[in-house]
Design an enzyme around this catalytic site. Sequence first.
Site, PDB file in Angstrom:
ATOM      1  CE  LYS A 107      -4.326  -1.808   1.813  1.00  0.00           C
ATOM      2  NZ  LYS A 107      -3.997  -3.228   2.156  1.00  0.00           N
TER       3      LYS A 107
HETATM    4  C1  LIG Z   1      -4.680  -4.349   1.535  1.00  0.00           C
HETATM    5  C2  LIG Z   1      -3.926  -5.628   1.469  1.00  0.00           C
HETATM    6  C3  LIG Z   1      -4.310  -6.678   0.588  1.00  0.00           C
HETATM    7  C4  LIG Z   1      -5.550  -6.614  -0.255  1.00  0.00           C
HETATM    8  O1  LIG Z   1      -5.431  -5.704  -1.327  1.00  0.00           O
HETATM    9  P1  LIG Z   1      -6.751  -5.234  -2.103  1.00  0.00           P
HETATM   10  O2  LIG Z   1      -6.276  -4.214  -3.058  1.00  0.00           O
HETATM   11  O3  LIG Z   1      -7.663  -4.673  -1.053  1.00  0.00           O
HETATM   12  O4  LIG Z   1      -7.342  -6.439  -2.757  1.00  0.00           O
HETATM   13  C5  LIG Z   1      -3.508  -7.803   0.527  1.00  0.00           C
HETATM   14  N1  LIG Z   1      -2.415  -7.941   1.299  1.00  0.00           N
HETATM   15  C6  LIG Z   1      -2.028  -6.976   2.162  1.00  0.00           C
HETATM   16  C7  LIG Z   1      -0.821  -7.195   2.997  1.00  0.00           C
HETATM   17  C8  LIG Z   1      -2.752  -5.780   2.274  1.00  0.00           C
HETATM   18  O5  LIG Z   1      -2.361  -4.828   3.143  1.00  0.00           O
END
Ligand SMILES: *Cc1c(COP(=O)(O)O)cnc(C)c1O
Length: 437
Positions: A107
């Site tokens: 993210k």
């Molecule tokens: C947010 C997150 C996901 C999921 O991603 P999306 O875009 O919501 O499908 C997967 N793994 C981790 C570690 C995350 O922080």
Amino acid sequence: MKYYNLKDKQENVNFKTAAIKSQGRQKGLFFPEEIPQFNEEFIQNLHLYSDEEIAFKCMKDLIGDEIPPEILKTITAETVSFEIPLKKINERISILELFHGPTLAFKDVGARFMSRCLSYFLKDQDKKVTVLVATSGDTGGAVAHGFYNVPGIRVVILYPKNRVSDVQEKQLTALGGNISALEVNGNFDDCQNLVKQAFSDESINSALFLTSANSINVARWLPQQIYYLLALKQWKQHENQDPVIGVPSGNFGNICAGLLAYFRGLPAEHFIAACNENDVVLDYLKNHQYRPKKAIATLSNAMDVGDPSNFTRILELFGHQFDHLKNMISGYSIDDESTLKTIKEVYEKYEYILDPHSAVAFAAMEQYLNDNPGKKGFILGTAHPVKFPEAVEKAAHIIIDIPESLNDLMKKEKKTVEINADFEELKRFLLKINQEQ
Ligand SMILES: *Cc1c(COP(=O)(O)O)cnc(C)c1O
């Protein structure tokens, strides 16, 4: 570039407005009016371009002239300013390590791009901008680090007391400065409800310029395409077939960015939506019916989503053609027991430590490849295993080395304000900090 609201196609806005507003009328998501194609020469010759050039080329057609090229170049370069290596786990499965950024999760990429775009768009704004965000763990840290020390912006993060991991909590609460963390006596839904109430409260909105930084924002969604190109650049150095791409999925923003890149011309053999026990989309792939469910708590908690918001963008990308979508995406649901078993096996066989989210993707990819001999692929490694030490230790009895940066962070003091899940308390806090600064 213009973006339309998926719930009300009459609402057309530019990138800047979509990035500032996050959602359109009726809480609709924004979607690009055109799918700009990658130049074929560019895709064929990715190895001739630097990561910074790839990032810039990926984003510029989606933004147009709303950000001058020199500034967009700086923003995209800062978005990918940490390493994103593709590593081979075994002969058939590689992993794109997206967890070398400041909060050790993918993210960071979207949050860095978004914070810098907002800071550019709002630079002449005389009112300070307040980014208000609820988090169940990873989003808050990425947003906090993305906006830390960005002039003209303050960030207020709400998180559920005692429900985020120690590392996640420190990432939210230790920065200080323009970042405030509110520890809410309640669960994630309470936090999210408080944020929603704040966005619709008149007295707050007349005193503060509020914006959100949630994952449906186009400025967080779109830059996630960049690393699919960076993966392909590395993939082509030792593979000559198109990759199967496995994505640990919760809100489906990450996989949706990969699919957008695919529709723009990124070569991919197939996509795998790897889910934990929260399997609404898998049901849809099976029987063409979409029914939101209540989220179940699992070890891969960032994927505990019962009604993934980006699903509507996926439908739009495929022009609502169910058969086409079904041919391109396979879904798998991996339970906690298999997740732990996968972490253990991968560590024992290949000496590679997966975090629970990436382990879900590995298990799904293995199942797909077993049914489809001759194919190969990579998974997205969305978090560093050190963020989930209990699960990893439980699975494989390994104590993970803590990276230097994290050691320093863990020594810092936690700074929070505790509030009850009561809107009046949030309101008092927001109006108070607005007077102070
Ligand atoms: C947010 C997150 C996901 C999921 O991603 P999306 O875009 O919501 O499908 C997967 N793994 C981790 C570690 C995350 O922080």
